[in-house]
Design an enzyme around this catalytic site. Structure first.
Site, mmCIF file in Angstrom:
data_model
loop_
_atom_site.group_PDB
_atom_site.id
_atom_site.type_symbol
_atom_site.label_atom_id
_atom_site.label_comp_id
_atom_site.label_asym_id
_atom_site.label_seq_id
_atom_site.Cartn_x
_atom_site.Cartn_y
_atom_site.Cartn_z
ATOM 1 N N PRO A 115 0.866 -1.214 -0.123
ATOM 2 C CA PRO A 115 0.174 0.127 -0.034
ATOM 3 C C PRO A 115 0.894 1.421 -0.105
ATOM 4 C CG PRO A 115 -0.509 -1.111 1.794
ATOM 5 C CD PRO A 115 0.537 -1.963 1.264
ATOM 6 N N ASN A 116 0.344 2.071 -0.727
ATOM 7 C CA ASN A 116 0.814 3.718 -0.839
ATOM 8 C C ASN A 116 1.975 3.649 -1.680
ATOM 9 O OD1 ASN A 116 -1.479 4.756 0.819
ATOM 10 N ND2 ASN A 116 -0.413 3.793 2.528
ATOM 11 N N ARG A 168 4.309 10.992 -1.922
ATOM 12 C CA ARG A 168 4.270 10.759 -0.905
ATOM 13 C C ARG A 168 5.436 11.016 0.482
ATOM 14 N NH1 ARG A 168 4.455 4.674 1.699
ATOM 15 N NH2 ARG A 168 3.805 5.087 3.818
ATOM 16 N N TYR A 182 10.769 8.987 1.723
ATOM 17 C CA TYR A 182 10.823 7.979 0.405
ATOM 18 C C TYR A 182 11.516 8.629 -0.916
ATOM 19 C CZ TYR A 182 7.619 5.645 3.432
ATOM 20 O OH TYR A 182 7.041 5.032 4.481
ATOM 21 N N ASN A 192 8.304 -5.452 -0.989
ATOM 22 C CA ASN A 192 8.021 -4.461 0.017
ATOM 23 C C ASN A 192 6.595 -4.376 0.379
ATOM 24 O OD1 ASN A 192 7.859 -2.129 1.430
ATOM 25 N ND2 ASN A 192 9.038 -0.979 -0.001
ATOM 26 N N ALA A 222 2.979 -0.840 4.751
ATOM 27 C CA ALA A 222 2.152 -1.212 5.913
ATOM 28 C C ALA A 222 1.707 -2.548 6.482
ATOM 29 C CB ALA A 222 1.014 -0.446 5.946
ATOM 30 N N GLU A 267 12.574 -9.374 1.826
ATOM 31 C CA GLU A 267 11.691 -8.279 2.112
ATOM 32 C C GLU A 267 12.547 -7.062 1.997
ATOM 33 O OE1 GLU A 267 9.533 -6.709 6.315
ATOM 34 O OE2 GLU A 267 10.990 -8.652 6.446
ATOM 35 N N HIS A 270 12.694 -2.575 2.267
ATOM 36 C CA HIS A 270 11.915 -1.259 2.649
ATOM 37 C C HIS A 270 12.957 -0.265 2.220
ATOM 38 C CE1 HIS A 270 9.068 -3.300 5.088
ATOM 39 N NE2 HIS A 270 9.908 -4.034 5.692
ATOM 40 N N ARG A 273 12.169 4.315 12.656
ATOM 41 C CA ARG A 273 11.068 5.328 12.469
ATOM 42 C C ARG A 273 10.130 4.998 13.654
ATOM 43 N NH1 ARG A 273 8.644 4.829 6.851
ATOM 44 N NH2 ARG A 273 7.404 6.775 7.491
#
Length: 144
Positions: free
Chosen positions: A10-11, A18, A23, A74, A77, A98, A100, A107
């Site tokens: 998502p996103n 964003r 990012y 990735n 969320a 995985e 990111h 964070r």
């Protein structure tokens, strides 16, 4: 040519607009082009997808397991709460890395837990778009 799926949660389709302070300014299309180009350099055929839908992501993971296709994922969320995605990844039949863009552990507290990390081959985080390049290199270096 070995097929690899690069799946994004998502996103991530909103990259470039964003939270550019987190990012960066590159768009999702920039990311997709980077992944395809890196794949070509490594002798991989890379297909890049993005969804905001958890069920669709689970279906893509099932598709990869059924075809023994390696995955760069990735989960965005979904990383922090999707046990459905975690259980789908546990059925993998090929490497799954995985990734990111940012470092989740640097964070907010809620980002510090990945429910998918324990069933992934490995995790690469915090290197911006380069996280994807590193993941593709890791897959290229694994046995089929």
């Amino acid at each position: 040519m070995r097929q690899v799926l690069v799946l994004n949660g998502p996103n991530l389709g909103r990259l470039g607009s964003r939270e550019p302070d987190v990012y960066g300014a590159q768009t999702f299309e920039d990311l997709a082009a980077l992944c395809r180009e890196t794949g070509r350099e490594l002798g991989l055929s890379v297909e890049v997808r993005q969804t905001d839908d958890e069920a669709e992501m689970v279906s893509w993971i099932h598709e990869a397991a059924d075809s023994r296709t390696p995955v760069v994922l990735n989960p965005a969320a979904f990383t922090h709460y999707s046990y459905a995605l975690r259980d789908a990844i546990a059925q993998r039949t090929a490497p799954l890395v995985e990734v990111h863009i940012s470092n989740p552990n640097a964070r907010e507290e809620f980002r510090h837990t990945s429910v998918v990390a324990a069933v992934a081959t490995g995790t690469i985080a915090g290197f911006g778009m380069r996280s994807y390049e590193l993941a593709l290199r890791a897959i290229a270096d694994t046995e089929e």
